[in-house]
Design an enzyme around this catalytic site. Structure first.
Site, PDB file in Angstrom:
ATOM      1  CD  GLU A   1       2.327  38.787  30.721  1.00 32.34           C
ATOM      2  OE1 GLU A   1       3.019  37.758  30.822  1.00 32.34           O
ATOM      3  OE2 GLU A   1       2.437  39.909  31.375  1.00 32.34           O
ATOM      4  CD  GLU A   2       0.284  33.691  24.761  1.00 33.03           C
ATOM      5  OE1 GLU A   2       1.320  32.926  25.082  1.00 33.03           O
ATOM      6  OE2 GLU A   2      -0.700  33.435  24.137  1.00 33.03           O
TER       7      GLU A   2
ATOM      8  CG  ASP B   1      -4.151  37.849  25.549  1.00 34.46           C
ATOM      9  OD1 ASP B   1      -2.763  38.234  25.470  1.00 34.46           O
ATOM     10  OD2 ASP B   1      -4.522  36.488  25.880  1.00 34.46           O
TER      11      ASP B   1
HETATM   12  C1  NOJ Z   1       5.204  35.164  29.066  1.00 33.32           C
HETATM   13  C2  NOJ Z   1       4.017  35.434  29.351  1.00 33.32           C
HETATM   14  O1  NOJ Z   1       3.896  35.596  30.669  1.00 33.32           O
HETATM   15  C3  NOJ Z   1       3.085  34.182  28.817  1.00 33.32           C
HETATM   16  O2  NOJ Z   1       1.928  34.477  29.200  1.00 33.32           O
HETATM   17  C4  NOJ Z   1       3.425  33.858  27.499  1.00 33.32           C
HETATM   18  O3  NOJ Z   1       2.591  32.754  27.177  1.00 33.32           O
HETATM   19  C5  NOJ Z   1       4.755  33.898  27.227  1.00 33.32           C
HETATM   20  N1  NOJ Z   1       5.563  35.006  27.668  1.00 33.32           N
HETATM   21  C6  NOJ Z   1       5.245  33.478  25.707  1.00 33.32           C
HETATM   22  O4  NOJ Z   1       4.563  34.817  25.104  1.00 33.32           O
HETATM   23  C1  NOJ Z   2       1.941  34.618  32.631  1.00 32.69           C
HETATM   24  C2  NOJ Z   2       0.517  34.781  32.385  1.00 32.69           C
HETATM   25  O1  NOJ Z   2      -0.096  34.519  31.326  1.00 32.69           O
HETATM   26  C3  NOJ Z   2       0.141  36.083  32.856  1.00 32.69           C
HETATM   27  O2  NOJ Z   2      -1.364  36.246  33.044  1.00 32.69           O
HETATM   28  C4  NOJ Z   2       0.547  36.380  34.425  1.00 32.69           C
HETATM   29  O3  NOJ Z   2       0.209  37.844  34.617  1.00 32.69           O
HETATM   30  C5  NOJ Z   2       2.106  36.195  34.359  1.00 32.69           C
HETATM   31  N1  NOJ Z   2       2.416  34.996  33.860  1.00 32.69           N
HETATM   32  C6  NOJ Z   2       2.592  36.377  35.814  1.00 32.69           C
HETATM   33  O4  NOJ Z   2       1.958  35.310  36.511  1.00 32.69           O
END
Ligand code: NOJ
Ligand code: NOJ
Length: 580
Positions: free
Chosen positions: A200-201, A197
């Site tokens: 990124e999880e 999603d």
């Molecule tokens: C980095 C991701 O960009 C972020 O969205 C996520 O919550 C954390 N890793 C933990 O999985």
């Molecule tokens: C974490 C966020 O969850 C993700 O949506 C984003 O793309 C990256 N950080 C970089 O900003």
């Protein structure tokens, strides 16, 4: 006496609303140039905070540690450039053309960089992030993320349409279309595969991803028609129809909200859904619920459920009345940096409401349905379902209160904006201090688009008007289902899953992906623990099938023997199974 106190109350209210709107006005006046400069500082190679980034490369944030965001994400870059392209094509900032050309060149090069998701022709377009010198990022990550190619296509299509209107179709055909086509072909053939999603999880299907893929294919088909690239048009439109059909399955009618992901084991209330509404807003589509337009009853009901999920979990929200704006984050279960409000999520709520006001004012009426009643009752406890013309008191009461509710979200961000107007990724849920990545490019872009929406700015239409969803969904990406007659079969299976685990389906016919675990069809968990999907299968045919679990790349099949049934000659059919 009674009359007097009522009068006093409303005088206080009017004064409060006035005071808030003038402080929001002054925040916007000072923050707008800061946000614009904040975006530009993060674009290479000449951006003040993006040393080392190639021309047109957007860094997510200059932060190199805690967290290290000095990378370029396709999602962030494309959303940011969509905002800049809108400013350019609307004439608001004609100086941006060179930077937009740099962005297109940078993305053209990135598409060709082989990476852990694959090469350009084997899935590499789904890679979420790259190093800022345009080399591949090879560390472990949540990949692929299939919203990126769709968002990039949407941004570049916006520029392409402007170029066509300004007599430069040949540039579009030779330079932009090949890039757009790679992304759209990827979407058309992979949309039914699971994806991480936007946070990124969670690896499953995701509402934001489905919606932006749908949008990209629609406007891509329209662009292809305009420039005579007709061979892709029907394929893109077919898959767009399938996406729109699948999009409907995320709606949870009992909860009155959109479930953000089919997997993940969360409540499903998520900023994902509000971001979807603003990034697929098409003013020409009015309050259409099929595409979850900002003022649709489903999107408004969803907005209330989503916002309410944060009222009691952040210290800084305590004591705020249940119908006033509060700080909101990605999703209530979030634990990243202990789970805080995000500026871009707060701006998104305001933007959805401003977009709604723009449409209601344009159409001269507002509709309250049983689905959106709870949303509207926050502003007038006695309002009933019905259509209210702009001349009515009800329309005026509601729109005035909703404008002030929306401004309240801007005021929340204003209150917690960092020194010198800096916008990080998050602000602390207890102290309100900025936290996580500093100068997040996406936060600045979110400020710019929310401010624009408050001024009534609307992006060009992407063709959302008048779309209808097929009643049964076909889930086969790319291919067609052959000539014979088909029937719609709904597969329901009761299956308990763990976080990140998903249920898929495969079986003995093309429509069930011929026993392929790789191409097995993802089921929706909208009614968890029942997973379901409706598939068109050949009529009057004996069919065998099994459900499979996918978890962290591991595949587990149901035990033998295969399930089987014979499809009816016509009509539809439902199978109610339990995982075994
Ligand atoms: C980095 C991701 O960009 C972020 O969205 C996520 O919550 C954390 N890793 C933990 O999985
Ligand atoms: C974490 C966020 O969850 C993700 O949506 C984003 O793309 C990256 N950080 C970089 O900003």
């Amino acid at each position: 006496m009674k009359f007097f106190s009522r009068l006093l109350t409303s005088v206080t209210l009017v004064t409060a609303v006035f005071a808030q709107s003038s402080s929001v006005d002054s925040y916007i006046a000072s923050e707008s140039p800061i946000a614009k400069a904040g975006v530009l500082a993060n674009v290479g190679s000449s951006g003040a905070k993006s040393q080392g980034a190639k021309p047109g490369i957007v860094i997510a944030s200059p932060s190199k540690s805690n967290p290290d965001y000095l990378y370029t994400w396709t999602r962030d870059s494309s959303l940011v450039f969509k905002a800049l392209i809108d400013q350019f094509t609307s004439g608001a900032d004609t100086s941006l053309r060179g930077l937009i050309d740099d962005f297109v060149s940078a993305e053209t090069a990135l598409q060709q960089v082989s990476n852990p998701s694959g090469s350009v022709s084997t899935g590499g377009l789904g890679e979420p992030k790259f190093n800022i010198d345009q080399s591949a990022f090879t560390g472990a990550w949540g990949r692929p993320q299939r919203d990126g190619p769709a968002l990039r296509a949407t941004a570049i299509i916006g520029y392409a349409n402007w170029l066509i209107d300004n007599s430069n179709s040949s540039w579009v055909t030779s330079k932009l279309w090949p890039v757009i086509k790679l992304d759209l072909d990827y979407v058309a053939s992979n949309w039914n595969q699971s994806t991480f999603d936007l946070w990124e999880e969670v690896n499953s299907a995701s509402f934001f991803t489905t919606a932006v893929q749908h949008r990209a294919l629609r406007e891509g088909a329209a662009l292809a028609t305009k420039i005579g690239q007709t061979s892709v048009v029907s394929g893109y439109n077919t898959q767009a129809g399938n996406l729109l059909c699948f999009l409907q399955s995320y709606w949870n009618p009992t909860g009155g909200y959109v479930t953000a992901n089919t997997g993940g084991g969360r409540s499903g209330r998520d900023s994902n859904t509000v971001l979807t509404s603003i990034h697929t807003f098409d003013a020409a589509a009015g309050c259409d619920a099929t595409t979850f337009q900002p003022c649709s009853d489903k999107a408004l009901s969803n907005l209330k459920v989503y916002v309410d999920a944060f009222r009691s979990i952040y210290g800084i929200n305590s004591g705020i009345s249940s119908s006033s704006a509060v700080a909101v984050g990605r999703y209530p279960e979030d634990s990243y940096y202990s789970g805080n409000p995000w500026y871009l999520s707060v701006f998104a709520v305001a933007e959805q409401l401003y977009d709604s006001l723009t449409v209601w004012n344009a159409q001269g009426s507002l509709n309250v349905t049983s689905t959106s009643l709870a949303f509207f009752r926050q502003f007038s406890s006695t309002v009933a379902t019905g259509t209210y013309a702009s001349s009515s008191t009800t329309f005026q009461t509601l729109t005035t209160a909703i404008k002030s509710f929306a401004d309240g979200f801007i005021a929340v961000n204003a209150k917690y904006t960092g020194t010198n107007g800096g916008l990080s990724e998050q602000f602390d849920k207890s102290t309100g201090s900025p936290t996580s990545a500093s100068d997040l490019t996406w936060s600045y872009a979110a400020a710019l688009t929310a401010f624009g929406a408050r001024d009534g700015f609307t992006s060009p239409s992407w063709g959302a008007s008048g779309l209808t969803s097929p009643t049964t969904c076909s889930t086969s990406g790319g291919g067609s289902s052959g000539g014979g007659s088909t029937v719609a079969v709904t597969f329901n299976v009761q299956a308990t899953t763990v976080w990140g685990e998903n249920i898929h389906l495969t079986g003995s016919v093309d429509a069930l992906q011929n026993w392929s675990p790789d191409n097995a069809i993802l089921l929706s968990a909208a009614n968890y623990p029942t997973w379901s999907i409706t598939v068109n299968v050949p009529a009057s045919t004996a069919i065998q099938y099994k459900y499979i679990r996918k978890y962290n790349g591991a595949v587990t099949w149901e035990s033998d023997p295969n399930n089987q049934f014979t499809s009816p000659a016509s009509g539809s059919f439902t199978l109610n199974d339990s995982w075994r």
